[in-house]
Design an enzyme around this catalytic site. Structure first.
Site, PDB file in Angstrom:
ATOM      1  N   ASP A 140      50.261  59.581  30.051  1.00 38.09           N
ATOM      2  CA  ASP A 140      49.268  60.250  30.555  1.00 38.09           C
ATOM      3  C   ASP A 140      49.709  61.883  30.339  1.00 38.09           C
ATOM      4  OD1 ASP A 140      46.620  59.509  32.420  1.00 38.09           O
ATOM      5  OD2 ASP A 140      47.444  61.754  32.634  1.00 38.09           O
TER       6      ASP A 140
ATOM      7  N   CYS B   2      34.951  49.504  13.985  1.00 40.03           N
ATOM      8  CA  CYS B   2      33.804  48.964  13.342  1.00 40.03           C
ATOM      9  C   CYS B   2      32.649  49.103  14.393  1.00 40.03           C
ATOM     10  CB  CYS B   2      33.987  47.471  13.242  1.00 40.03           C
ATOM     11  SG  CYS B   2      35.230  46.815  12.031  1.00 40.03           S
TER      12      CYS B   2
ATOM     13  N   CYS C 167      30.057  61.258  32.450  1.00 34.46           N
ATOM     14  CA  CYS C 167      31.001  61.518  33.878  1.00 34.46           C
ATOM     15  C   CYS C 167      30.582  62.643  34.827  1.00 34.46           C
ATOM     16  CB  CYS C 167      32.503  62.096  33.218  1.00 34.46           C
ATOM     17  SG  CYS C 167      32.853  61.166  31.500  1.00 34.46           S
TER      18      CYS C 167
END
Lengths: 67, 335
Positions: B53, B167, B179
């Site tokens: 992270d 795809c 958000c």
């Protein structure tokens, strides 16, 4: 017309006749969505031409980015 | 010690449990989904967990990012570091490798290598496409998950079976709509994470997993699912006949992107660099206020911006959503 959208019955206004119009009505026209009508996925290039019919079972999943 | 997995083994069987204990799982992103996924995986007894992270713990995370505490937020600990501490205290046997880093095309393969499964817990489409390419290149299942508001979705990308993430998502949509305006509630985080971990456990224990896309709105109680096999694109540059893995070969550039809902910009230098935090904190002492330093980062107020400088050269500039402005501030501060 009445359709079933993600398992719930929805009454659509008269001007909504195609898959593309349904996406615009749901304000999803600029999002990445996968649409399945009566258990068959409708490809993106068919959104304009694919007509909706009363009683259609529509499954619709739109992509989001958060996590 | 073995008895800690008794209830799970009764359900999943001895062989399945052994597979879990021998597995290496990589969790990309340690926000809300990453926290929930990692805690479940560690409790389930995965052998090795790799977590990565780029961010640090903030107060606004605590509402849903279950591994973190007020103390982590006060110390502004990097999420990967705080998460490792908590996860290791939950299960001392799991080998946990933490990376405080931005996931991008230059480091993703190194992270993914040798993994049994890759778990998506990122917050943007671009990183997902990068991880998807690494997954396709190295034939590793990749379990996608995302949520916003009360809505979440999952999809297991299975190499050689059904469409890959590329795809399904063939361009990067703008995320500003989501958000910033909708927020997110923790019950949907738990639903998505649970779906992802259940699918990971099924893949590990050899269950038949189908390429099924699922969504759920936990507020409206609306569920949808569909088998998307039909959307497999044979010309897909990530998983098709001619595989170019385009997201692993992008050109080097300083990357700046707006952080979801935070009025902030994340900046990553074109090549990794090491910032001398001690030197920088001295250098900028006069022009800045509220200087806070720990082993991983510097935090201070500079003009109207709250700046976080990470040791590895990355930065988060708060108080602007203007990428150019943020890059300017970054260049001024680090040269």
């Amino acid at each position: 017309m009445k359709i079933e959208l993600n398992g719930k019955v929805h009454e659509l206004p008269e001007h909504v006749k195609t898959t593309a119009q349904l996406l615009a009505f749901l304000e999803l026209q600029n999002r990445i969505v996968i649409v399945e009508i009566n258990q068959d996925i409708v490809l993106k290039d068919k959104y304009e031409s694919h007509q909706l019919n009363t009683g259609d079972k529509v499954e619709l999943i739109h992509f989001v980015g958060g996590g | 010690m073995k008895s800690r997995y008794l209830k799970q083994e009764l359900f999943i069987g001895k062989t399945g449990q052994k597979k879990i204990e021998e597995s290496t799982i990589v969790v990309f992103g340690m926000g809300a989904l990453g926290s929930a996924i990692s805690e479940m995986l560690v409790r389930a007894g995965v052998g090795k967990l790799v977590i990565a992270d780029r961010d640090y713990v903030e107060w606004s995370n605590l509402q849903r990012q279950q591994l973190y505490t007020e103390d982590d937020a006060k110390k502004k600990l990097p999420k990967a570091v705080a998460a490792k501490q908590r996860l290791q205290s939950i299960n001392s046997q799991t080998i946990i490798k933490e990376h405080v880093m931005d996931i991008f095309f230059q480091n993703v393969e190194e992270l993914a290598e040798g993994a049994s499964i890759l778990m998506d817990a990122t917050d943007n489409f671009e990183t997902r496409l990068v991880i998807n390419d690494a997954a396709m290149k190295h034939n590793i299942p990749f379990v996608f998950g995302a949520c916003v508001g009360s809505y979440g979705m999952t999809y297991p990308v299975l190499p050689g079976k059904g469409p890959c993430f590329h795809c399904l998502v063939d361009y990067i949509p703008s995320q500003n709509v989501t958000c910033d305006t909708e927020g997110v509630i923790s019950p949907i985080v738990q639903w998505v994470a649970s779906m992802q971990v259940a699918q990971a456990m099924q893949i590990l224990s050899g269950e038949d997993v189908t390429p099924t896309l699922r969504s759920f709105d936990i507020w409206k109680m609306e569920h949808a699912e569909m088998n998307v096999e039909k959307l497999k694109n044979l010309d897909c540059p990530s998983c098709g006949i001619e595989r170019l893995h385009p997201f692993l070969t992008m050109e080097k550039h300083t990357k700046a992107d707006i952080l979801c809902g935070r009025d902030a910009v994340h900046i990553r230098p074109p090549v990794p660099r090491t910032l001398d935090l001690k030197y920088l904190s001295k250098q900028w002492e006069q022009q800045t206020t509220n200087m806070l330093a720990n082993a991983h980062l510097l935090s201070f107020q500079y003009e109207p911006y709250r700046v976080i400088l990470f040791k590895d050269g990355r930065a988060i500039i708060h108080g602007t959503a203007d990428i150019t402005m943020a890059k300017n501030v970054y260049t001024r501060l680090t040269g």
